[in-house]
Design an enzyme around this catalytic site. Structure first.
Site, PDB file in Angstrom:
ATOM      1  N   THR A  93      44.510  35.759  44.510  1.00 52.77           N
ATOM      2  CA  THR A  93      44.000  35.713  43.139  1.00 52.77           C
ATOM      3  C   THR A  93      44.363  34.345  42.571  1.00 52.77           C
ATOM      4  O   THR A  93      45.542  34.029  42.426  1.00 52.77           O
ATOM      5  CB  THR A  93      44.649  36.811  42.273  1.00 52.77           C
ATOM      6  OG1 THR A  93      44.414  38.076  42.895  1.00 52.77           O
ATOM      7  CG2 THR A  93      44.043  36.811  40.876  1.00 52.77           C
TER       8      THR A  93
ATOM      9  N   LYS B 199      37.248  39.527  39.272  1.00 54.43           N
ATOM     10  CA  LYS B 199      38.620  40.048  39.313  1.00 54.43           C
ATOM     11  C   LYS B 199      39.324  39.881  37.966  1.00 54.43           C
ATOM     12  O   LYS B 199      39.931  40.811  37.441  1.00 54.43           O
ATOM     13  CB  LYS B 199      39.391  39.302  40.407  1.00 54.43           C
ATOM     14  CG  LYS B 199      40.884  39.420  40.346  1.00 54.43           C
ATOM     15  CD  LYS B 199      41.429  40.476  41.244  1.00 54.43           C
ATOM     16  CE  LYS B 199      42.931  40.640  41.017  1.00 54.43           C
ATOM     17  NZ  LYS B 199      43.516  41.695  41.791  1.00 54.43           N
TER      18      LYS B 199
ATOM     19  N   LYS C  21      50.101  37.307  35.236  1.00 56.04           N
ATOM     20  CA  LYS C  21      49.425  36.241  36.002  1.00 56.04           C
ATOM     21  C   LYS C  21      47.907  36.343  35.820  1.00 56.04           C
ATOM     22  O   LYS C  21      47.233  35.359  35.510  1.00 56.04           O
ATOM     23  CB  LYS C  21      49.784  36.367  37.493  1.00 56.04           C
ATOM     24  CG  LYS C  21      48.982  35.410  38.366  1.00 56.04           C
ATOM     25  CD  LYS C  21      49.135  35.651  39.863  1.00 56.04           C
ATOM     26  CE  LYS C  21      48.157  34.761  40.618  1.00 56.04           C
ATOM     27  NZ  LYS C  21      48.225  34.878  42.060  1.00 56.04           N
TER      28      LYS C  21
END
Ligand code: NAD
Length: 288
Positions: A85, A160, A235
């Protein structure tokens, strides 16, 4: 296929193991981790040399960029499949660099966590050329249960972080509603029974209920051990806000969720708790 696998941490090691068990020739590399049972190379370049496809599963975009700069020049016609990611800008920059060198790059971040990596049940959100997606599809089918081609380079990361921005916001909303319900004298089970079948339902409420003993089993039933750690949620929320800044998108609740998880993780030291531990946090507080 001959596969180089770079980044053998909590996620990468079991993903690489599943590919090897399925009969692929996997050569891994990690600067720290040395998981048992996997053939290991001495460097990222060595893992990439002669591979049909190279998978990266790394902590962030900066590290991805540096690893890509090292390996792409030797990856003649091979596919770079990044499952980390990272920020959308890094994914697009690596894809452009790959294209310049005659390689195809896919950004394919996952959802499903460590359990999904171990059990081969991840979901992959994929950006990049269709032909490279078709090449990687059999590997997605081993490491996961679903892969969605979302369009051009960077779109996997975009999907995402948009998904996880919704998740962070709905988890906070679900937790603050439980904390309010408690103070109004509403039983948590009754709250769940109503909301999970009414217009306030969401994955956070229905599948991952933050209240212990209510709804299906979730990290709340295990003292908020992750699951999905609050630090990882922070994050992803930060990545959503970086992308929103770059794209000039107005995301007021994403911004508020980022600030709240930042306080929770950095000021209150709760980063290793599950992200649903917002509920006991709210329960312990008064109105500001
Ligand atoms: P991790 O920290 O366990 O693993 C990352 C690995 O990369 C480490 O073993 C580290 O030594 C290695 N590494 C760092 N720099 C390197 C380099 N230059 N060359 C080779 N190896 C290097 O992290 P993780 O939990 O496996 O997560 C990996 C990625 O997956 C992250 O981008 C994370 O956001 C994403 N992700 C994690 C989860 C989860 O539940 N853990 C869920 C979805 C997505």
């Amino acid at each position: 296929m001959k596969i180089g696998f770079i980044g053998l941490g909590n996620m990468g090691a079991p993903m690489a193991a599943n590919l090897a068990s399925a009969g692929h020739e996997v050569i891994g590399f990690d600067t720290v981790a040395t998981p048992d049972g996997l053939a290991l190379a001495a460097s990222a370049s060595e893992a990439a040399q002669g591979a049909d496809l190279v998978i990266t599963m790394l902590p962030n975009g900066e590290i991805l960029r540096s690893v890509a700069a090292e390996i792409l020049p030797q990856m003649k016609n091979a596919v770079l499949l990044d499952c980390s990611t990272v920020d959308v800008a890094s994914a697009r920059s690596v894809a452009a660099q790959a294209a310049d060198l005659g390689c195809a790059a896919l950004d394919a971040p996952v959802s499903g966590g460590i359990g999904g990596a171990q059990n081969g049940t991840l979901t992959f959100m994929v950006g990049g050329p269709e032909s490279a997606f078709e090449t990687a599809k059999p590997l997605f089918d081993i490491m996961g249960q679903k892969s969605v081609h979302c369009g051009a380079a960077g779109n996997g990361q975009a999907a995402k972080i948009c998904n996880n921005m919704i998740l962070g916001i709905t988890m906070i909303g679900t937790c603050e509603a439980f904390a309010l319900a408690d103070k109004l004298g509403l039983d948590r089970q009754a709250m769940f029974d109503v909301v999970s079948t009414s217009s306030g339902y969401s994955w956070s409420m229905n599948a991952y209920c933050p209240a212990p003993g209510v709804g299906p089993q979730s990290p709340a039933d295990n003292a908020y051990q992750p699951g999905f750690a609050a630090a990882l949620m922070l994050k992803d929320l930060r990545l959503s806000q970086d992308a929103a800044s770059d794209a000039d998108a107005d995301t007021p609740l994403g911004k508020a969720a980022t600030a709240l998880y930042q306080t929770f993780v950095e000021d209150e030291g709760q980063g290793t708790k599950d992200f649903s531990a917002m509920l006991p946090r709210f329960s312990a507080r008064s109105r500001e």
